[in-house]
Design a protein around this motif. Structure first.
Motif, PDB file in Angstrom:
ATOM      1  N   ARG A   6     -36.115 -31.975 -10.279  1.00 38.13           N
ATOM      2  CA  ARG A   6     -35.129 -30.906 -10.390  1.00 38.13           C
ATOM      3  C   ARG A   6     -34.795 -30.347  -9.004  1.00 38.13           C
ATOM      4  O   ARG A   6     -33.624 -30.101  -8.691  1.00 38.13           O
ATOM      5  N   VAL A   7     -35.798 -30.160  -8.165  1.00 39.65           N
ATOM      6  CA  VAL A   7     -35.563 -29.675  -6.802  1.00 39.65           C
ATOM      7  C   VAL A   7     -34.655 -30.644  -6.050  1.00 39.65           C
ATOM      8  O   VAL A   7     -33.689 -30.236  -5.392  1.00 39.65           O
ATOM      9  N   GLU A   8     -34.940 -31.934  -6.168  1.00 41.13           N
ATOM     10  CA  GLU A   8     -34.168 -32.925  -5.415  1.00 41.13           C
ATOM     11  C   GLU A   8     -32.750 -33.077  -5.970  1.00 41.13           C
ATOM     12  O   GLU A   8     -31.811 -33.350  -5.214  1.00 41.13           O
ATOM     13  N   LYS A   9     -32.575 -32.839  -7.243  1.00 35.42           N
ATOM     14  CA  LYS A   9     -31.221 -32.843  -7.816  1.00 35.42           C
ATOM     15  C   LYS A   9     -30.410 -31.666  -7.254  1.00 35.42           C
ATOM     16  O   LYS A   9     -29.226 -31.812  -6.942  1.00 35.42           O
ATOM     17  N   ILE A  10     -31.042 -30.502  -7.125  1.00 33.45           N
ATOM     18  CA  ILE A  10     -30.356 -29.341  -6.545  1.00 33.45           C
ATOM     19  C   ILE A  10     -29.990 -29.623  -5.090  1.00 33.45           C
ATOM     20  O   ILE A  10     -28.886 -29.286  -4.637  1.00 33.45           O
ATOM     21  N   ILE A  11     -30.902 -30.244  -4.348  1.00 39.58           N
ATOM     22  CA  ILE A  11     -30.621 -30.600  -2.951  1.00 39.58           C
ATOM     23  C   ILE A  11     -29.406 -31.521  -2.882  1.00 39.58           C
ATOM     24  O   ILE A  11     -28.497 -31.323  -2.061  1.00 39.58           O
ATOM     25  N   ASP A  12     -29.363 -32.534  -3.755  1.00 36.91           N
ATOM     26  CA  ASP A  12     -28.230 -33.465  -3.756  1.00 36.91           C
ATOM     27  C   ASP A  12     -26.920 -32.746  -4.063  1.00 36.91           C
ATOM     28  O   ASP A  12     -25.889 -32.985  -3.404  1.00 36.91           O
ATOM     29  N   THR A  13     -26.953 -31.850  -5.049  1.00 38.86           N
ATOM     30  CA  THR A  13     -25.746 -31.083  -5.402  1.00 38.86           C
ATOM     31  C   THR A  13     -25.294 -30.233  -4.219  1.00 38.86           C
ATOM     32  O   THR A  13     -24.096 -30.164  -3.913  1.00 38.86           O
ATOM     33  N   ALA A  14     -26.241 -29.613  -3.544  1.00 40.18           N
ATOM     34  CA  ALA A  14     -25.914 -28.767  -2.390  1.00 40.18           C
ATOM     35  C   ALA A  14     -25.299 -29.583  -1.266  1.00 40.18           C
ATOM     36  O   ALA A  14     -24.259 -29.199  -0.693  1.00 40.18           O
ATOM     37  N   GLU A  15     -25.920 -30.704  -0.947  1.00 38.16           N
ATOM     38  CA  GLU A  15     -25.439 -31.532   0.161  1.00 38.16           C
ATOM     39  C   GLU A  15     -24.020 -32.037  -0.087  1.00 38.16           C
ATOM     40  O   GLU A  15     -23.241 -32.212   0.859  1.00 38.16           O
ATOM     41  N   GLU A  16     -23.674 -32.243  -1.350  1.00 37.35           N
ATOM     42  CA  GLU A  16     -22.332 -32.712  -1.704  1.00 37.35           C
ATOM     43  C   GLU A  16     -21.308 -31.575  -1.713  1.00 37.35           C
ATOM     44  O   GLU A  16     -20.115 -31.827  -1.888  1.00 37.35           O
ATOM     45  N   SER A  17     -21.784 -30.344  -1.520  1.00 42.27           N
ATOM     46  CA  SER A  17     -20.913 -29.173  -1.674  1.00 42.27           C
ATOM     47  C   SER A  17     -20.926 -28.271  -0.447  1.00 42.27           C
ATOM     48  O   SER A  17     -20.765 -27.055  -0.557  1.00 42.27           O
ATOM     49  N   SER A  18     -21.143 -28.859   0.730  1.00 40.64           N
ATOM     50  CA  SER A  18     -21.105 -28.119   2.006  1.00 40.64           C
ATOM     51  C   SER A  18     -22.155 -27.017   2.073  1.00 40.64           C
ATOM     52  O   SER A  18     -21.906 -25.927   2.601  1.00 40.64           O
ATOM     53  N   ILE A  19     -23.339 -27.301   1.522  1.00 38.86           N
ATOM     54  CA  ILE A  19     -24.463 -26.364   1.579  1.00 38.86           C
ATOM     55  C   ILE A  19     -25.645 -27.096   2.218  1.00 38.86           C
ATOM     56  O   ILE A  19     -26.069 -28.140   1.728  1.00 38.86           O
ATOM     57  N   ARG A  20     -26.146 -26.544   3.305  1.00 39.68           N
ATOM     58  CA  ARG A  20     -27.322 -27.124   3.957  1.00 39.68           C
ATOM     59  C   ARG A  20     -28.551 -26.332   3.508  1.00 39.68           C
ATOM     60  O   ARG A  20     -28.679 -25.150   3.813  1.00 39.68           O
TER      61      ARG A  20
END
Length: 286
Positions: A6-20
């Motif tokens: 779940r953590v890594e899915k959130i990271i992937d979503t963030a990276e695809e949405s201009s969130i570091r």
């Protein structure tokens, strides 16, 4: 989906949405998980834990007693968090009261008064000497320009709380004092809010933490936004240290409140992982 997935899915979503995103989590004094942990992020109000550190250091060596009175002047005025802004210019605030207001209420003016008294150069020299090599105070909290006041890395931020948790930050007495203030800190919802909705919420005790929040979309010209939180999570099983950072580009489709929700989910995931560490199946997983 397990908690780490779940953590890594959130990271992937963030990276695809201009969130570091950046994070570092320590269980039992050892690194458990990290992502972009050595990268520098804007700390917003999070830099105040390092101002507190310098205050405690200078009191411990006898430069100040904490009873000294600081004068609130117009050049230290700031809107935003805190209570000193409601006092007239010329009001006197003791250093120890300023330290408490800065830490527990995130008072910007209290932070400015302490920066003047302690010295920005002294603060930054202490950070380097103690090994917080990616952490720096750049300037005071002066509205409306609240960006780039301080910078740090998830690794440095978690290191602060790991040393504090072991009473190794300056001295046991100094650590105890800082922990007492951080336990009273007002803004705990990033780390704790979603934990309190879990089936295992009864295992949560409290957090000693400091957060920061700077919304770049409140200005006439949108800029990047920042959100950070870190601390010691206290549970019935023991404690662990965590830091979470987010750098949200001005063109991200997600609001800062939505990014805050991401961080809350990440915090809840590591809470479950901590309770389940060491064997056995906890109620969070049943």
């Amino acid at each position: 989906m397990n908690s780490l997935d779940r953590v890594e899915k959130i990271i992937d979503t963030a990276e695809e949405s201009s969130i570091r995103l950046g994070m570092r989590i320590d269980f039992n004094g050892n690194r458990f998980y990290g992502y972009r942990e050595d990268e520098e992020f804007d700390t917003a109000c999070g830099i105040k834990i390092f101002i507190l550190l310098e205050y405690v250091k200078q009191v411990s060596v006898g430069r100040f007693s904490g009873k000294e009175l600081l004068t609130y002047t117009e050049d230290n005025f700031s809107t935003g968090a805190g209570a000193i802004k409601y006092l007239p210019f010329g009001s006197l605030i003791s250093m120890e009261d300023a330290a408490e207001l800065m830490t527990t209420k995130s008072d910007h003016i209290a932070a400015n008064l302490l920066i003047d008294a302690l010295g920005m150069e002294a603060i930054n020299k202490t950070l380097q000497r103690l090994g917080f090599t990616k952490t720096k105070l750049h300037r005071k909290f002066l509205i409306p320009k609240l960006k780039n006041i301080g910078s740090s890395s998830p690794k440095d931020y978690t290191k602060f709380f790991s040393l504090l948790n072991k009473d190794h930050l300056l001295s046991p007495d100094a650590s105890k004092y800082m922990k007492s203030l951080l336990l009273k800190q007002k803004y705990k919802d990033i780390l704790s809010e979603k934990i309190l909705t879990l089936p295992c919420a009864s295992s949560f005790v409290d957090v000693m933490s400091k957060s920061g929040f700077a919304d770049g979309k409140i200005y006439n010209e949108f800029t990047d936004s920042y959100i950070v939180d870190g601390g010691i999570v206290l549970t019935t099983k023991g404690s662990y240290e965590i830091s979470l950072f987010a750098d949200v580009k001005y063109n991200s489709p997600f609001s800062l409140e939505q990014v805050k929700s991401f961080l809350q989910e990440i915090s809840a995931s590591f809470f479950k992982l901590f309770l389940n560490s060491g064997g056995g199946v906890h109620s969070c997983f049943t």
